[in-house]
Design an enzyme around this catalytic site. Sequence first.
Site, PDB file in Angstrom:
ATOM      1  N   CYS A  86       0.844  -1.187   0.000  1.00 33.37           N
ATOM      2  CA  CYS A  86       0.000   0.000   0.000  1.00 33.37           C
ATOM      3  C   CYS A  86       0.881   1.239   0.000  1.00 33.37           C
ATOM      4  O   CYS A  86       0.699   2.148   0.796  1.00 33.37           O
ATOM      5  CB  CYS A  86      -1.005  -0.003   1.139  1.00 33.37           C
ATOM      6  SG  CYS A  86      -0.384  -0.627   2.677  1.00 33.37           S
ATOM      7  N   GLY A  87       1.842   1.266  -0.884  1.00 35.24           N
ATOM      8  CA  GLY A  87       2.667   2.447  -1.072  1.00 35.24           C
ATOM      9  C   GLY A  87       3.442   2.769   0.192  1.00 35.24           C
ATOM     10  O   GLY A  87       3.940   1.889   0.883  1.00 35.24           O
TER      11      GLY A  87
END
Lengths: 289, 139
Positions: A86-87
């Site tokens: 998720c980044g």
Amino acid sequence: MASLKAIRRRIASVKSTQQITRAMKLIAAARLRRAQEALIAARPYSEALARVADSLLNAQGIDLAPAQNAEKKALVAVIAADRGLCGGYNTNIIRAGEEVLHSLQDDGFDVAFYAVGKKAVDHYRRTEAPIAVESINNAPRLATIGLARTIAARMLADFQSGAISQASIVYTQFKSALTQKPVCEQLLPVQTIEKKPDDTAAPLDYLIEPSPAELVPVVVKSYLEASIFHALLEAEASEYGAKMTAMDSATNNAFEMINALTLEMNRARQAQITKELMDIVGGAEALRG
Amino acid sequence: MAERFKVKLVTPTGVVFEGEARQVVAVGPLGEFGVLAEHINFITSLLPGVLRIERPDGPVESWVISGGLTEVKDGAMTVLANSAQTPDSIDRGQAAAEEREADQKISAMSFYDPEYPAAEEALLLARARSQAASATAAR
């Protein structure tokens, strides 16, 4: 130049990765929508509670100080995700946690973490930071009232017994699917009411049952639970927002990579055809000669 | 004199009820109490129990709430419940079993046990759930 077969194989592999990232993006988008709805649904409660807490504490002017001779310790809840992909979501929240740790240490606090989410737990284990409580595998939903209540109960118990004199929560504030901001909020001692200087109106007369002394702890507990629940909701929405954005760019990158590889493949194919033609022409010339 | 007043029942997961009532009955730490129109400004905590809202046109709606707070301010009532459940969503047999279990648990405990208040609250909630479920079944 890589062989035609190798390029074809790579294209197939990138395509299947793209399928996965695209599916993950869609799932994150659906969960984000759900998390946002929950965030909106929780708003009336927090607003009404803030108003009640305001009226009660204003009418009473009660200060909520830590227990006498409380130890100079702080409990910091850090809300991260159980999963990656998720980044920068987990990295950012953990970095914010470290900053809070350092600033509290500068103030002379002994800090222990309440680590929520596998990524936070893993990080603090690795860095050997003191973990007071860890909570992982919060599937399928992170933001549950049960979890909020567990965290609140632990903070309140430690606060009242004097084991800690401050409790904070570090979570990611959801602005939009593209922007999320890690924030730190102090929960205990309660800092709900900011007395405005012009707020000289006589406090509203309330009938308070059973008695203010008994009611204040109930309000504080509810307020704490609601604040933590709100933080969890924000964190959940942020996690899915970050995941959606990360998976969207991964899908786009895969698309670009497929384009580049397809060009390379075409060139390799043409080169091969040209080479075969040259061989045939060369062979024919040799026979004629 | 006004005979109806505004009531709002909210939980952390959303607004459960918003409308007018003739009377609201709930359980506070000092026992069951009713709120009518033109009630004095009032704040109290709520114990786990049944919250009844009597609508101006007759029907009574009820929820099992697991504790919370309520405020009456300028004639409008706000109930902040930790959770609210409609009685028809409760299984009667299961609720009765939960009540027995909670009862057994608390009778085996010392009054000075730090877990005692939590167990007491659990018992109150289980009892309210079971009573609400039987009341619905009887109707």
